[in-house]
Design an enzyme around this catalytic site. Structure first.
Site, PDB file in Angstrom:
ATOM      1  N   LYS A  86      -6.540  -9.321  -0.803  1.00  0.00           N
ATOM      2  CA  LYS A  86      -5.496  -8.568  -0.105  1.00  0.00           C
ATOM      3  C   LYS A  86      -5.713  -8.757   1.379  1.00  0.00           C
ATOM      4  O   LYS A  86      -6.845  -9.015   1.825  1.00  0.00           O
ATOM      5  CB  LYS A  86      -5.599  -7.080  -0.445  1.00  0.00           C
TER       6      LYS A  86
ATOM      7  N   ASP B 100       3.878  -7.444   0.726  1.00  0.00           N
ATOM      8  CA  ASP B 100       3.531  -6.072   0.333  1.00  0.00           C
ATOM      9  C   ASP B 100       4.300  -5.180   1.310  1.00  0.00           C
ATOM     10  O   ASP B 100       5.295  -5.638   1.905  1.00  0.00           O
ATOM     11  CB  ASP B 100       2.012  -5.847   0.426  1.00  0.00           C
TER      12      ASP B 100
END
Ligand code: NDP
Length: 447
Positions: free
Chosen positions: A126, A166
Site C-alpha cells: 500500500k 484508493d
C-alpha cells in the site's frame, strides 16, 4: 488472544506503540489465528507470524511541488511493500491528509490476506501521500503526481510492484502517475492498474470493488436463505466504491437510502434511484462537489457532521468511506433499526468492539479483506490483459469477478466451519488468507 500469539502481539505493540491502526489490524488477524497455531505447530516453528508482521520494505520520500501561485509545497510519499510470497506487490495509493505510516501499514497488512483470498498471484502493498486533492486544480494534481513518480518509479514495475487507486486516487491521478512513469522508464507496460480504457485499462475495473462487495453480500445472504431484493441499504461515502455499490444494489432489486462524505450524510427514504445516482456520479466525479447538494436537488434530509448509521431503518449497511467509521453507538443504532447484515466496502470501517456486538446480535458481518477484494481481483485481470495485449468484454470481466467473489465467500465459510466457529467470516477470511501466504513463505525459506 492468548499464549504465543498474545506474546507476539505484546512485543509488536511495544515496538510500534504509536501505530494505532496498524496494531488494530494485526490484533484482528492474530486474534483469529490462535486455534490454527495450536493445530499446526510448523507455522510457529518457521516464525511465520514474526516475519509476516514486518513489511519487507518501506520507502518514505519527500514530494516538493509547485502550486498554481508559484509557491513551494511539500508532502510526504510512502510505499509499504509488505509481502511478496504469492506474487508482485499489489495495492492502492491513497491521497488524503490523514495518511501516515500507521494507516499505510494497516492497509498493506490487510492487503496481503485480501490478495491471497482472491486466489490470484498477488503480494500485498500500500502507498500514498498526505496530499489532499480536494480544492487542487488539475495542473496542481498533475505536478504533484509527477514529482511523486520521480521517486516511486525506481521501486515499481509489472513484475515487482503494481500500484492502483484508493481514497483520493481515481482515473485522473492514475493517468498522471502512469504518464510520468512511462516517460521516466521509456516503456509502455502495465505497472499501474485502474488505467483509462483507451490505454490499457480493463472494463469493469472502476465498478469492481463496489460490484464485488455486493456480490459478496448477496452470497452471504443467499447462504442464509435471504437476498438483497427489497432490502433498504445504508451506504457511507459517495466516491468510487459507494457509487458502484449503489448501482449493483439497484440491479439486484435493493433500495439504497444514504450517501455521505467527510462533511455529512444524506438520507433519502424514497430511495436513491438510477437517475439520482447518475446525478451523484456527475457531482462527485466531474464537478467535485459536496453531498449536501443532494438534499437541495432532491429534497432529502442532510445531517451535517453525521455518518448515516442508524439515521433511518435499514436491513443492510455497507460502509464505503474510511476506517473506523462504525463504533459502538452506531452499531447499537443499526441493530435497533433492524439491520441484519453489515458488509465492509471500505477497509476496516468497523471498530473491533462493534464487530463483537454484531456477532453477539447474530448480524451477518462481511469483513473488508474478503468483501472488497473485487477491486484488486479485477486489477489482476487488467494485468493479465496487459500481458496478453488483449481486452476482454464487459461480460467476460464481470463473469470472472462474480466467480472470484463466490469462491472467496466459499473459502471464508469453509475455513470458519473447519475451525468450528460457525459463520464467523472474520475468522474464516483470516485463516483462509493466512494459510496460502504462510505455506508459500515456508516453501521459499528464510528470506
Ligand atoms: P474515494 O476517494 O473515491 O471516496 C471516498 C469517500 O469516502 C468520499 O465520499 C470521501 O468523502 C469519504 N471519506 C474519505 N475519508 C473520509 C473520512 N475521514 N471521513 C468521512 N468520509 C471520508 O475512495 P474509494 O471509494 O476508492 O475508497 C473508499 C474505501 O474503500 C476506502 O476505505 C478504500 O480503502 C476502500 N477500498 C477501495 C478500493 C478501490 O478499488 N477504490 C478497493 C478496496 C477497498 P470526501 O469526498 O469528503 O473526502
Amino acid at each position: 488472544m492468548r499464549g504465543y500469539v498474545k506474546e507476539l502481539y505484546d512485543k509488536l505493540s511495544g515496538k510500534y506503540s504509536w501505530e494505532r491502526e496498524f496494531l488494530q489490524a494485526v490484533s484482528e488477524v492474530l486474534g483469529s489465528l490462535n486455534p490454527l497455531m495450536e493445530r499446526e505447530p510448523r507455522y510457529r516453528k518457521h516464525r511465520v507470524l514474526e516475519r509476516l508482521v514486518e513489511p519487507e520494505r518501506t520507502i518514505i520520500f519527500r514530494i516538493p511541488w509547485i502550486d498554481d501561485h508559484g509557491g513551494i509545497q511539500v508532502n510526504s510519499g510512502y510505499r509499504v511493500e509488505f509481502n511478496n510470497a504469492l506474487g508482485p506487490y499489489k495495492g492502492g495509493m491513497r491521497f488524503h491528509p490523514s495518511v501516515n505510516l500507521s494507516i499505510l501499514k494497516f492497509l498493506g497488512f490487510e492487503q496481503i490476506f485480501k490478495n491471497s483470498l482472491t486466489g490470484l498471484s498477488l503480494g500485498g502493498a500500500k502507498g500514498g501521500s498526505d496530499f489532499d486533492p480536494k480544492g487542487k486544480s488539475d495542473n496542481e494534481v498533475m505536478r504533484f503526481c509527477g514529482v511523486l513518480m520521480d521517486e516511486l518509479y525506481r521501486h515499481i514495475g509489472p513484475n515487482t510492484d503494481v500500484p492502483a487507486g484508493d481514497i483520493g486516487v481515481g482515473g485522473r491521478e492514475i493517468g498522471y502517475l502512469f504518464g510520468r512513469y512511462k516517460k521516466l522508464k521509456n516503456t509502455f507496460e502495465g505497472t499501474l492498474t485502474g488505467k483509462g480504457l483507451g490505454w490499457g485499462g480493463s472494463l469493469i475495473r472502476p465498478e469492481a470493488t463496489g460490484y464485488g462487495t455486493v456480490y459478496f453480500a448477496s452470497a452471504m445472504l443467499s447462504a442464509h436463505k435471504n437476498s438483497i431484493e427489497g432490502k433498504r441499504v445504508l451506504i457511507s461515502g459517495s466516491g468510487n466504491v459507494a457509487q458502484f455499490v449503489a448501482e449493483k444494489i439497484l440491479d439486484l432489486g435493493g433500495k439504497p437510502v444514504s450517501f455521505s462524505d467527510s462533511n455529512g450524510s444524506i438520507i433519502d427514504t424514497d430511495g436513491i434511484t438510477r437517475a439520482k445516482l447518475s446525478w451523484v456520479m456527475e457531482l462527485k466525479n466531474q464537478l467535485r462537489g459536496r453531498i449536501s447538494e443532494y438534499s437541495k436537488e432532491f429534497g432529502a434530509k442532510y445531517y451535517e457532521g453525521k455518518r448515516p448509521w442508524g439515521l433511518t431503518e435499514a436491513e443492510i449497511a455497507i460502509p464505503c468511506a474510511t476506517q473506523n467509521e462504525i463504533g459502538r453507538d452506531e452499531t447499537r443504532a443499526l441493530i435497533d433499526n433492524g439491520c441484519i447484515c453489515v458488509v465492509e466496502g471500505a477497509n476496516m470501517p468497523t471498530e473491533p468492539t462493534a464487530v463483537e456486538m454484531l456477532h453477539d446480535a447474530k448480524v451477518l458481518f462481511g469483513p473488508g479483506k474478503a468483501a472488497n477484494a473485487g477491486g484488486v481481483a479485477v486489477s489482476s485481470l487488467e494485468m493479465s490483459q496487459n500481458s496478453m495485449r488483449l481486452s476482454w468484454t464487459r461480460e467476460e470481466v464481470d463473469r470472472r469477478l462474480q466467480i472470484i467473489m463466490k469462491d472467496i465467500h466459499t473459502s471464508c465459510l469453509s475455513a470458519a466451519r473447519d475451525m468450528g466457529v460457525g459463520d464467523d467470516y472474520v475468522t474464516g477470511a483470516n485463516i483462509a488468507g493466512f494459510r496460502k501466504v504462510a505455506d508459500a513463505m515456508i516453501d521459499q525459506g528464510v528470506v
